[in-house]
Scaffold this motif. Sequence first.
Motif, short mmCIF file in Angstrom:
data_model
loop_
_atom_site.label_atom_id
_atom_site.label_comp_id
_atom_site.label_asym_id
_atom_site.label_seq_id
_atom_site.Cartn_x
_atom_site.Cartn_y
_atom_site.Cartn_z
N GLU A 135 0.83 -1.21 0.00
CA GLU A 135 0.00 0.00 0.00
C GLU A 135 0.86 1.26 0.00
O GLU A 135 0.58 2.21 -0.73
CB GLU A 135 -0.92 -0.01 1.22
N ASP A 136 1.91 1.27 0.83
CA ASP A 136 2.80 2.42 0.86
C ASP A 136 3.53 2.60 -0.46
O ASP A 136 3.78 3.73 -0.90
CB ASP A 136 3.82 2.28 2.00
N GLU A 138 2.35 1.83 -3.42
CA GLU A 138 1.39 2.40 -4.37
C GLU A 138 1.11 3.86 -4.08
O GLU A 138 0.86 4.65 -4.99
CB GLU A 138 0.10 1.57 -4.35
N ARG A 139 1.15 4.23 -2.81
CA ARG A 139 0.91 5.64 -2.44
C ARG A 139 1.96 6.57 -3.05
O ARG A 139 1.66 7.70 -3.42
CB ARG A 139 0.92 5.80 -0.92
N VAL A 140 3.21 6.08 -3.11
CA VAL A 140 4.29 6.94 -3.62
C VAL A 140 4.48 6.80 -5.12
O VAL A 140 5.40 7.38 -5.68
CB VAL A 140 5.62 6.64 -2.88
N GLN A 221 -8.00 5.09 -10.71
CA GLN A 221 -7.44 5.62 -9.47
C GLN A 221 -8.01 4.85 -8.28
O GLN A 221 -9.23 4.70 -8.15
CB GLN A 221 -7.77 7.11 -9.33
N THR A 223 -8.48 3.94 -4.10
CA THR A 223 -8.53 4.53 -2.77
C THR A 223 -7.90 3.55 -1.78
O THR A 223 -7.73 2.37 -2.08
CB THR A 223 -9.97 4.83 -2.35
N PHE A 224 -7.57 4.04 -0.59
CA PHE A 224 -6.89 3.22 0.40
C PHE A 224 -7.73 3.13 1.66
O PHE A 224 -8.38 4.10 2.06
CB PHE A 224 -5.51 3.80 0.73
N GLU A 227 -5.89 5.44 6.57
CA GLU A 227 -5.56 6.86 6.46
C GLU A 227 -4.10 7.04 6.87
O GLU A 227 -3.69 6.66 7.97
CB GLU A 227 -6.46 7.70 7.38
N LYS A 228 -3.32 7.62 5.98
CA LYS A 228 -1.88 7.74 6.22
C LYS A 228 -1.59 8.96 7.07
O LYS A 228 -1.99 10.09 6.75
CB LYS A 228 -1.15 7.86 4.88
#
Length: 257
Positions: A135-136, A138-140, A221, A223-224, A227-228
């Motif tokens: 997940e991290d 993909e976030r970056v 797109q 969603t996760f 919440e980061k």
Amino acid sequence: MKSISLYTQNGSFLTKLEPFDKLFYVLASVAAPSIAGQLPAYFLPIGISLVLLIHSRLFKKALPMTVVGLSLILTVWIVQGIFSQKNETPLFHLGPVTFYQEGCLIAARIGLNILNMFFSFACFVFSTRPSDLVEDMERVGFSPKLGYVVNSVFQMVPQMTGAVGTITDAQRSRGLETEGNLLTRAKAFLPLISPVVMSALINTRERAIALEVRGFDAGLQKTFLREKTKKASSFWIRLFCAALLAGAVVWRGLTWK
């Protein structure tokens, strides 16, 4: 439900850290001694990794890796200590066999490097949930396909171990001898390994179908669920990793000949 990863959730300090922070530590602890180029430089990251594993109650889980690493180091020490091309100065004799100083120093460097990698990767693998790392990533901006590959690597060992255990029990129930002398074990190898390989291929196909059904390759797109939030510890960990690398560069500059 049995876990299909090596991750251990025990609420320890390591498990609460962000995956990227632990990944930076692995990279810094492996790279710093190589940059410094001196044997004493290996002891600091090895010591830190051992403290982290013991404090996080993960050292017992890392023991099998440690045993494998020590057996590999013993092999390297014997080969290099006796047969290295750089051997000139006798260090000690073990019966008719002579171990040389140059080869033992090479073996010490290789052995410390192996232990350093084993312990630092153990800190990362045993305390990091694969889904959080993916997940991290993909976030970056990393590709989901790369994330899938990383997740599969994390799950490969426990999945294969579970499959081997299940297939071994099944073959024993059919009368296959899996224990005994070397010849008996060799005869049992093919009947055991063939179902394991077939099982891995079938699981890969089923997982690919399941991902396609869930729209893995839709290109939309995403969603996760989590919440980061930024943690203060991330700054200090990354600062420490940067300082470790900088210290290695300075040490190499001071000892350069």
